[in-house]
Design an enzyme around this catalytic site. Structure first.
Site, mmCIF file in Angstrom:
data_model
loop_
_atom_site.group_PDB
_atom_site.id
_atom_site.type_symbol
_atom_site.label_atom_id
_atom_site.label_comp_id
_atom_site.label_asym_id
_atom_site.label_seq_id
_atom_site.Cartn_x
_atom_site.Cartn_y
_atom_site.Cartn_z
ATOM 1 N N HIS A 1 0.806 -1.312 0.032
ATOM 2 C CA HIS A 1 -0.017 0.040 -0.049
ATOM 3 C C HIS A 1 0.945 1.264 -0.065
ATOM 4 O O HIS A 1 2.125 1.090 0.863
ATOM 5 C CB HIS A 1 -0.919 -0.052 1.299
ATOM 6 C CG HIS A 1 -2.126 0.970 1.032
ATOM 7 N ND1 HIS A 1 -1.775 2.311 1.511
ATOM 8 C CD2 HIS A 1 -3.130 0.579 0.594
ATOM 9 C CE1 HIS A 1 -3.076 2.885 1.346
ATOM 10 N NE2 HIS A 1 -3.859 1.886 0.717
ATOM 11 N N ASP B 1 -7.769 -5.413 0.201
ATOM 12 C CA ASP B 1 -8.336 -6.215 -0.882
ATOM 13 C C ASP B 1 -8.100 -7.782 -0.906
ATOM 14 O O ASP B 1 -8.520 -8.567 -1.343
ATOM 15 C CB ASP B 1 -7.979 -5.739 -2.288
ATOM 16 C CG ASP B 1 -8.706 -4.388 -2.893
ATOM 17 O OD1 ASP B 1 -10.052 -4.270 -2.295
ATOM 18 O OD2 ASP B 1 -8.096 -3.587 -3.301
HETATM 19 N N1 ACO Z 1 4.283 -7.756 -4.728
HETATM 20 C C1 ACO Z 1 5.588 -7.723 -4.909
HETATM 21 N N2 ACO Z 1 6.330 -6.741 -4.576
HETATM 22 C C2 ACO Z 1 5.726 -5.379 -4.512
HETATM 23 C C3 ACO Z 1 4.291 -5.278 -4.337
HETATM 24 C C4 ACO Z 1 3.492 -6.686 -4.405
HETATM 25 N N3 ACO Z 1 2.233 -6.611 -4.235
HETATM 26 N N4 ACO Z 1 4.032 -4.089 -4.201
HETATM 27 C C5 ACO Z 1 5.095 -3.346 -4.015
HETATM 28 N N5 ACO Z 1 6.251 -4.145 -4.474
HETATM 29 C C6 ACO Z 1 7.594 -3.853 -4.413
HETATM 30 C C7 ACO Z 1 7.900 -3.186 -5.719
HETATM 31 O O1 ACO Z 1 8.453 -3.935 -6.769
HETATM 32 C C8 ACO Z 1 8.941 -2.053 -5.169
HETATM 33 O O2 ACO Z 1 10.126 -3.036 -4.830
HETATM 34 P P1 ACO Z 1 11.576 -2.264 -5.060
HETATM 35 O O3 ACO Z 1 11.887 -1.193 -4.336
HETATM 36 O O4 ACO Z 1 12.690 -3.338 -5.122
HETATM 37 O O5 ACO Z 1 11.524 -1.609 -6.556
HETATM 38 C C9 ACO Z 1 8.578 -1.647 -3.623
HETATM 39 O O6 ACO Z 1 7.713 -2.904 -3.268
HETATM 40 C C10 ACO Z 1 7.803 -0.491 -3.509
HETATM 41 O O7 ACO Z 1 6.584 -0.541 -4.292
HETATM 42 P P2 ACO Z 1 6.073 0.583 -5.087
HETATM 43 O O8 ACO Z 1 5.312 0.169 -6.498
HETATM 44 O O9 ACO Z 1 6.875 1.742 -5.338
HETATM 45 O O10 ACO Z 1 4.910 1.097 -4.310
HETATM 46 P P3 ACO Z 1 3.861 2.153 -4.545
HETATM 47 O O11 ACO Z 1 3.353 2.679 -3.087
HETATM 48 O O12 ACO Z 1 3.982 2.933 -5.937
HETATM 49 O O13 ACO Z 1 2.607 1.073 -4.890
HETATM 50 C C11 ACO Z 1 0.794 -0.447 -4.731
HETATM 51 C C12 ACO Z 1 1.779 0.570 -3.927
HETATM 52 C C13 ACO Z 1 0.269 0.081 -6.005
HETATM 53 C C14 ACO Z 1 -0.696 -0.685 -3.804
HETATM 54 C C15 ACO Z 1 1.562 -1.756 -4.848
HETATM 55 O O14 ACO Z 1 2.086 -2.073 -3.710
HETATM 56 C C16 ACO Z 1 0.916 -2.738 -5.593
HETATM 57 O O15 ACO Z 1 1.003 -2.700 -6.763
HETATM 58 N N6 ACO Z 1 0.206 -3.891 -5.121
HETATM 59 C C17 ACO Z 1 -0.638 -4.873 -5.702
HETATM 60 C C18 ACO Z 1 -1.915 -4.281 -6.147
HETATM 61 C C19 ACO Z 1 -2.805 -4.033 -4.885
HETATM 62 O O16 ACO Z 1 -3.118 -4.847 -4.025
HETATM 63 N N7 ACO Z 1 -3.539 -2.832 -5.014
HETATM 64 C C20 ACO Z 1 -4.417 -2.482 -4.063
HETATM 65 C C21 ACO Z 1 -3.998 -1.188 -3.140
HETATM 66 S S1 ACO Z 1 -5.259 -0.896 -1.997
HETATM 67 C C22 ACO Z 1 -6.389 -0.245 -2.721
HETATM 68 O O17 ACO Z 1 -6.074 0.706 -3.659
HETATM 69 C C23 ACO Z 1 -7.691 -0.296 -2.433
#
Ligand code: ACO
Length: 429
Positions: free
Chosen positions: A308, A365
């Site tokens: 998140h 979720d």
């Molecule tokens: N699985 C694996 N790795 C992940 C995940 C994940 N679900 N989420 C983040 N990471 C990793 C990224 O690859 C990144 O790694 P790095 O630093 O080595 O490059 C690090 O964690 C940070 O991730 P970001 O993408 O920069 O985080 P951001 O805050 O931009 O994204 C998000 C947040 C979009 C929710 C992301 O965690 C994601 O895509 N999760 C899966 C989709 C999801 O569940 N979305 C629902 C969110 S809640 C809602 O909107 C109601």
């Protein structure tokens, strides 16, 4: 607000500037950079708006490090345990919990606006039978602007209030109609003798051929999910609603834009993606392989329902949903292997350094889909369920912004394209 200032000096020009520091009622202080460009000639660069407060708001507070979520000051845990979705919607819109008479009037007003114009149903039926419900919802909600445009005055607080109620009232009717269009059932009219959540279940599942009995466990579980999804400060879809609203656009168009933003798998679409992912993993022995895929930088796969932008400790909504998930499945007498799989996935991920270092925890979720599945709601409707609930937050934020007034939202950019070049006629290229 406070009188503190942070002084910055530009080493290039030697000029310095005092940036006012504003302090809200809770949360980190913010630096007011509105004079930065005029005084020092700089824009700020914050892709994804990770550290940018786009507005001031009195509606929802989140502390991502502590796992705190409050609507209008009330902890989400208290609302989840004691309130109802309609009461929460009132709270989001008007700022306080309703007194009994206020609640009755609000519930009555919402109930009175649940029907949609019959021509709207005609429009909805023009969609292909296999259209995604979110495509139908964003299209149909935007088309409401055509039904309520000429007489709408955004400066009139009463008209804004009526619009807010119409949107909250009609969203379940539209969502259920989108589902029934897909399965080929006749559109169900709202039964106003039922409460908000029961009415939605009835519009989803009742058929003309036989009576439909609402299961109170299902209705309460859905109401809880609606409470937990109702608002979440300036998330992607809410910011979209506010940005579109800043242009003075028709409110139905603003909410339609919010629905479109919510649909993405990185946002509300994740609940659907979680169930698809769990089905794809299939059984506990494949969990390791999918964890490895999620950690692999060369693989675009992410663990859906994990991570998140704001919560870096735990998502309080996920904790509430996880415990509700067990209760609902027990109450309904359902044994779902996907729940065991989800728990195993969570356990392994939470012990893994990759997820620990990046502070990746289950989000709202991760478990909600298992409850929806237990309530017989099809996977393709999961994000639509989110949209029904989030409509209350979107309209509360839209009402707040409309009352505040303010300037059109217009971010700037760091331009990295070709600086300048001369046009060449096509025969010379
Ligand atoms: N699985 C694996 N790795 C992940 C995940 C994940 N679900 N989420 C983040 N990471 C990793 C990224 O690859 C990144 O790694 P790095 O630093 O080595 O490059 C690090 O964690 C940070 O991730 P970001 O993408 O920069 O985080 P951001 O805050 O931009 O994204 C998000 C947040 C979009 C929710 C992301 O965690 C994601 O895509 N999760 C899966 C989709 C999801 O569940 N979305 C629902 C969110 S809640 C809602 O909107 C109601």
């Amino acid at each position: 607000m406070s009188d503190n200032k942070v002084n910055i000096t530009d080493p290039v020009s030697g000029k310095s500037l005092d940036l006012p520091v504003h302090t809200g009622s809770c949360g980190d202080p913010v630096l007011d950079i509105s004079k930065l460009h005029k005084e020092l000639g700089y824009f700020t660069y914050d892709p994804g708006f990770s550290v940018t407060a786009s507005c001031s708001s009195e509606i929802t507070f989140i502390d991502g490090d502590q796992g705190i979520l409050r609507y209008r000051g009330y902890p989400i845990e208290q609302l989840a345990n004691h309130s109802s979705f309609i009461e929460v919607a009132y709270l989001l819109l008007y700022g306080d919990l309703p007194a009994p008479a206020e609640f009755r009037k609000f519930e009555h007003d919402i109930t009175r606006h649940t029907m949609v114009h019959d021509k709207l149903n005609t429009f909805l039926k023009g969609f292909r039978y296999d259209s995604h419900p979110m495509a139908i919802m964003s299209g149909v909600v935007a088309s409401l602007a055509g039904f309520y445009h000429d007489d709408f005055d955004i400066k009139d607080a009463e008209e804004r209030d009526l619009t807010a109620k119409r949107l909250i009232a009609k969203m379940p009717t539209i969502a259920a109609a989108a589902y029934r269009h897909h399965v080929g059932w006749p559109t169900a009219y709202p039964r106003n003798s039922l409460n908000y959540t029961e009415r939605f279940l009835d519009m989803m599942f009742s058929v003309p051929a036989e009576p439909y009995k609402i299961n109170p466990v299902a209705a309460r579980a859905l109401d809880l999910l609606f409470i937990l999804h109702a608002d979440h400060e300036q998330n992607a879809s809410t910011s979209t609603v506010r940005l579109v609203a800043s242009t003075g656009a028709n409110p139905y168009a603003c909410i339609s834009a919010g629905i479109a933003a919510l649909w993405g798998p990185a946002h509300g679409g994740a609940n659907e993606a979680v169930l698809d992912m769990l089905n794809e993993i299939g059984s506990v022995e494949h969990v390791g392989k999918f964890i490895a895929k999620a950690k692999d930088k060369n693989d675009p796969f992410r663990l859906m329902g994990f991570g998140h932008r704001v919560y870096k400790n735990f998502d309080p909504r996920a904790q509430l949903i996880r415990s509700a998930c067990h209760d609902v499945l027990d109450d309904l007498g359902i044994k779902d292997p996907l729940l065991d799989l989800a728990m195993e996935l969570e356990k392994i991920a939470l012990e893994d350094d990759y997820f620990i270092e990046r502070k990746l925890y289950p989000n709202v979720d991760f478990y909600s889909g298992i409850i929806y599945k237990a309530l017989n709601i099809p996977t393709s409707m999961f994000t639509a369920m989110f949209a029904i609930a989030r409509t209350s937050g979107w309209v509360a934020q839209w009402l707040e912004q409309s009352a505040q007034g303010g300037r059109i939202g217009r971010p700037r950019q760091l331009y990295t394209g070709v600086a300048e070049r001369d046009y060449l006629p096509i025969d010379k290229r």
